[in-house]
Scaffold this motif. Structure first.
Motif, PDB file in Angstrom:
ATOM      1  N   GLU A  44       4.402   3.307  -2.002  1.00 47.75           N
ATOM      2  CA  GLU A  44       3.943   1.997  -2.463  1.00 47.75           C
ATOM      3  C   GLU A  44       3.485   1.160  -1.272  1.00 47.75           C
ATOM      4  OE1 GLU A  44       7.041  -0.706  -4.031  1.00 47.75           O
ATOM      5  OE2 GLU A  44       5.824  -0.705  -5.859  1.00 47.75           O
ATOM      6  N   THR A  45       2.425   0.377  -1.482  1.00 48.96           N
ATOM      7  CA  THR A  45       1.972  -0.560  -0.461  1.00 48.96           C
ATOM      8  C   THR A  45       1.729  -1.916  -1.104  1.00 48.96           C
ATOM      9  OG1 THR A  45      -0.377  -0.023  -0.755  1.00 48.96           O
ATOM     10  CG2 THR A  45       0.844   1.253   0.887  1.00 48.96           C
ATOM     11  N   HIS A  46       1.963  -2.952  -0.345  1.00 45.37           N
ATOM     12  CA  HIS A  46       1.648  -4.324  -0.754  1.00 45.37           C
ATOM     13  C   HIS A  46       1.001  -5.005   0.440  1.00 45.37           C
ATOM     14  CE1 HIS A  46       3.829  -4.247  -4.549  1.00 45.37           C
ATOM     15  NE2 HIS A  46       4.779  -3.577  -3.906  1.00 45.37           N
ATOM     16  N   GLY A  47      -0.124  -5.646   0.192  1.00 42.28           N
ATOM     17  CA  GLY A  47      -0.876  -6.296   1.259  1.00 42.28           C
ATOM     18  C   GLY A  47      -2.190  -5.581   1.446  1.00 42.28           C
ATOM     19  N   ALA A  54       2.381  -7.261   5.166  1.00 42.98           N
ATOM     20  CA  ALA A  54       2.277  -6.122   4.247  1.00 42.98           C
ATOM     21  C   ALA A  54       3.587  -5.339   4.283  1.00 42.98           C
ATOM     22  CB  ALA A  54       1.122  -5.211   4.654  1.00 42.98           C
ATOM     23  N   THR A  55       3.810  -4.563   3.231  1.00 46.65           N
ATOM     24  CA  THR A  55       4.945  -3.640   3.199  1.00 46.65           C
ATOM     25  C   THR A  55       4.447  -2.258   2.799  1.00 46.65           C
ATOM     26  OG1 THR A  55       5.489  -4.149   0.895  1.00 46.65           O
ATOM     27  CG2 THR A  55       6.639  -5.425   2.596  1.00 46.65           C
ATOM     28  N   VAL A  56       5.144  -1.248   3.293  1.00 48.54           N
ATOM     29  CA  VAL A  56       4.854   0.137   2.956  1.00 48.54           C
ATOM     30  C   VAL A  56       6.184   0.816   2.662  1.00 48.54           C
ATOM     31  CG1 VAL A  56       3.944   2.346   3.758  1.00 48.54           C
ATOM     32  CG2 VAL A  56       2.840   0.215   4.472  1.00 48.54           C
ATOM     33  N   THR A  57       6.302   1.395   1.484  1.00 48.97           N
ATOM     34  CA  THR A  57       7.475   2.187   1.147  1.00 48.97           C
ATOM     35  C   THR A  57       7.068   3.651   1.242  1.00 48.97           C
ATOM     36  OG1 THR A  57       8.278   0.458  -0.332  1.00 48.97           O
ATOM     37  CG2 THR A  57       9.240   2.647  -0.601  1.00 48.97           C
ATOM     38  N   PHE A  58       7.839   4.408   2.014  1.00 49.21           N
ATOM     39  CA  PHE A  58       7.461   5.792   2.275  1.00 49.21           C
ATOM     40  C   PHE A  58       8.676   6.709   2.274  1.00 49.21           C
ATOM     41  CE2 PHE A  58       8.575   4.121   6.413  1.00 49.21           C
ATOM     42  CZ  PHE A  58       9.270   5.166   7.010  1.00 49.21           C
ATOM     43  N   GLU A  75      12.139   4.585   3.473  1.00 53.76           N
ATOM     44  CA  GLU A  75      12.185   3.262   4.102  1.00 53.76           C
ATOM     45  C   GLU A  75      11.128   2.347   3.511  1.00 53.76           C
ATOM     46  OE1 GLU A  75      12.588   2.967   8.466  1.00 53.76           O
ATOM     47  OE2 GLU A  75      10.912   1.564   8.411  1.00 53.76           O
ATOM     48  N   ARG A  76      11.453   1.077   3.472  1.00 54.30           N
ATOM     49  CA  ARG A  76      10.480   0.028   3.135  1.00 54.30           C
ATOM     50  C   ARG A  76      10.214  -0.730   4.424  1.00 54.30           C
ATOM     51  NH1 ARG A  76      10.646  -5.503   1.141  1.00 54.30           N
ATOM     52  NH2 ARG A  76       8.780  -5.875  -0.080  1.00 54.30           N
ATOM     53  N   SER A  77       9.033  -0.525   4.998  1.00 54.45           N
ATOM     54  CA  SER A  77       8.670  -1.113   6.285  1.00 54.45           C
ATOM     55  C   SER A  77       7.851  -2.379   6.088  1.00 54.45           C
ATOM     56  CB  SER A  77       7.840  -0.126   7.116  1.00 54.45           C
ATOM     57  OG  SER A  77       8.581   1.026   7.408  1.00 54.45           O
ATOM     58  N   ARG A  78       8.090  -3.342   6.974  1.00 53.35           N
ATOM     59  CA  ARG A  78       7.301  -4.573   6.971  1.00 53.35           C
ATOM     60  C   ARG A  78       6.363  -4.576   8.170  1.00 53.35           C
ATOM     61  NH1 ARG A  78      10.350  -9.848   6.860  1.00 53.35           N
ATOM     62  NH2 ARG A  78      11.293  -8.968   8.716  1.00 53.35           N
ATOM     63  N   PHE A  79       5.139  -5.030   7.926  1.00 50.20           N
ATOM     64  CA  PHE A  79       4.116  -5.113   8.965  1.00 50.20           C
ATOM     65  C   PHE A  79       3.521  -6.525   8.977  1.00 50.20           C
ATOM     66  CE2 PHE A  79       4.387  -0.681   7.947  1.00 50.20           C
ATOM     67  CZ  PHE A  79       4.167  -0.025   9.136  1.00 50.20           C
ATOM     68  N   ARG A  80       3.054  -6.937  10.146  1.00 48.14           N
ATOM     69  CA  ARG A  80       2.314  -8.196  10.285  1.00 48.14           C
ATOM     70  C   ARG A  80       1.045  -7.910  11.066  1.00 48.14           C
ATOM     71  NH1 ARG A  80       7.033 -12.058  12.317  1.00 48.14           N
ATOM     72  NH2 ARG A  80       8.280 -11.990  10.441  1.00 48.14           N
ATOM     73  N   ARG A  81      -0.007  -8.632  10.682  1.00 44.53           N
ATOM     74  CA  ARG A  81      -1.269  -8.508  11.406  1.00 44.53           C
ATOM     75  C   ARG A  81      -1.244  -9.491  12.582  1.00 44.53           C
ATOM     76  NH1 ARG A  81      -6.092  -6.577   9.514  1.00 44.53           N
ATOM     77  NH2 ARG A  81      -5.497  -6.937   7.366  1.00 44.53           N
ATOM     78  N   LEU A  82      -1.578  -8.992  13.758  1.00 40.78           N
ATOM     79  CA  LEU A  82      -1.633  -9.810  14.966  1.00 40.78           C
ATOM     80  C   LEU A  82      -2.882  -9.409  15.730  1.00 40.78           C
ATOM     81  CD1 LEU A  82      -0.153 -11.896  16.774  1.00 40.78           C
ATOM     82  CD2 LEU A  82       0.967  -9.964  17.885  1.00 40.78           C
ATOM     83  N   ARG A  85      -4.689  -6.399  14.328  1.00 38.50           N
ATOM     84  CA  ARG A  85      -3.989  -5.106  14.241  1.00 38.50           C
ATOM     85  C   ARG A  85      -2.731  -5.244  13.416  1.00 38.50           C
ATOM     86  NH1 ARG A  85      -1.954  -2.959  19.299  1.00 38.50           N
ATOM     87  NH2 ARG A  85      -1.686  -1.099  18.073  1.00 38.50           N
ATOM     88  N   TRP A  86      -2.447  -4.217  12.607  1.00 38.94           N
ATOM     89  CA  TRP A  86      -1.188  -4.177  11.874  1.00 38.94           C
ATOM     90  C   TRP A  86      -0.100  -3.677  12.814  1.00 38.94           C
ATOM     91  CZ3 TRP A  86      -0.466  -6.680   7.639  1.00 38.94           C
ATOM     92  CH2 TRP A  86      -1.499  -6.842   6.731  1.00 38.94           C
ATOM     93  N   LEU A  87       1.003  -4.430  12.885  1.00 39.09           N
ATOM     94  CA  LEU A  87       2.109  -4.061  13.759  1.00 39.09           C
ATOM     95  C   LEU A  87       3.390  -3.977  12.943  1.00 39.09           C
ATOM     96  CD1 LEU A  87       1.323  -6.368  16.788  1.00 39.09           C
ATOM     97  CD2 LEU A  87       0.789  -3.939  16.539  1.00 39.09           C
ATOM     98  N   TYR A  88       4.188  -2.974  13.233  1.00 30.46           N
ATOM     99  CA  TYR A  88       5.476  -2.761  12.567  1.00 30.46           C
ATOM    100  C   TYR A  88       6.445  -3.870  12.964  1.00 30.46           C
ATOM    101  CZ  TYR A  88       9.954  -0.463  11.544  1.00 30.46           C
ATOM    102  OH  TYR A  88      11.210  -0.158  11.086  1.00 30.46           O
ATOM    103  N   VAL A  89       7.093  -4.471  11.973  1.00 35.48           N
ATOM    104  CA  VAL A  89       8.083  -5.520  12.228  1.00 35.48           C
ATOM    105  C   VAL A  89       9.497  -4.929  12.135  1.00 35.48           C
ATOM    106  CG1 VAL A  89       9.034  -7.723  11.449  1.00 35.48           C
ATOM    107  CG2 VAL A  89       6.548  -7.333  11.405  1.00 35.48           C
ATOM    108  N   ASP A  90       9.827  -4.382  10.975  1.00 36.12           N
ATOM    109  CA  ASP A  90      11.128  -3.764  10.756  1.00 36.12           C
ATOM    110  C   ASP A  90      11.114  -3.016   9.446  1.00 36.12           C
ATOM    111  OD1 ASP A  90      11.370  -5.717   8.752  1.00 36.12           O
ATOM    112  OD2 ASP A  90      12.766  -6.939   9.886  1.00 36.12           O
TER     113      ASP A  90
END
Length: 96
Positions: A44-47, A54-58, A75-82, A85-90
């Motif tokens: 699943e992805t959101h964003g 954005a979030t990615v469940t994988f 895992e459900r990962s959170r990303f932020r654009r900076l 670029r999309w960067l992994y948050v946690d």
């Protein structure tokens, strides 16, 4: 997410650190050479393109060379654009 999975599979700690958001990025990263990452399934992805979060469940399949043990990390990962670029948050690992 796919580039980070590939970096884990190849043992590329420099790419993992470069793709990590500076607010949560560790100073260094030690990868387990005994762990083999074999498959990534995105559930699943959101964003999207215009979002800043954005979030990615994988699910990532792995096996351990030494013991032959295998499993799946979910895992459900959170990303932020900076700076574009999309960067992994946690992420939150599913304990199941």
């Amino acid at each position: 997410m796919r580039s980070r999975f590939t970096a884990f599979a190849l043992g590329d700690a420099s790419h993992l650190l470069a793709s990590w958001h500076p607010a949560t990025r560790p100073d260094r990263l030690e990868l387990d050479d005994d762990l083999c990452w074999e498959r990534l399934d995105i559930d699943e992805t959101h964003g999207g393109v215009d979002d800043v979060r954005a979030t990615v469940t994988f699910r990532a399949s792995w096996w351990q060379r030494r013991t032959g043990a295998c499993g799946v990390l979910t895992e459900r990962s959170r990303f932020r654009r900076l700076d574009g670029r999309w960067l992994y948050v946690d992420g939150v690992v599913d304990p199941a």
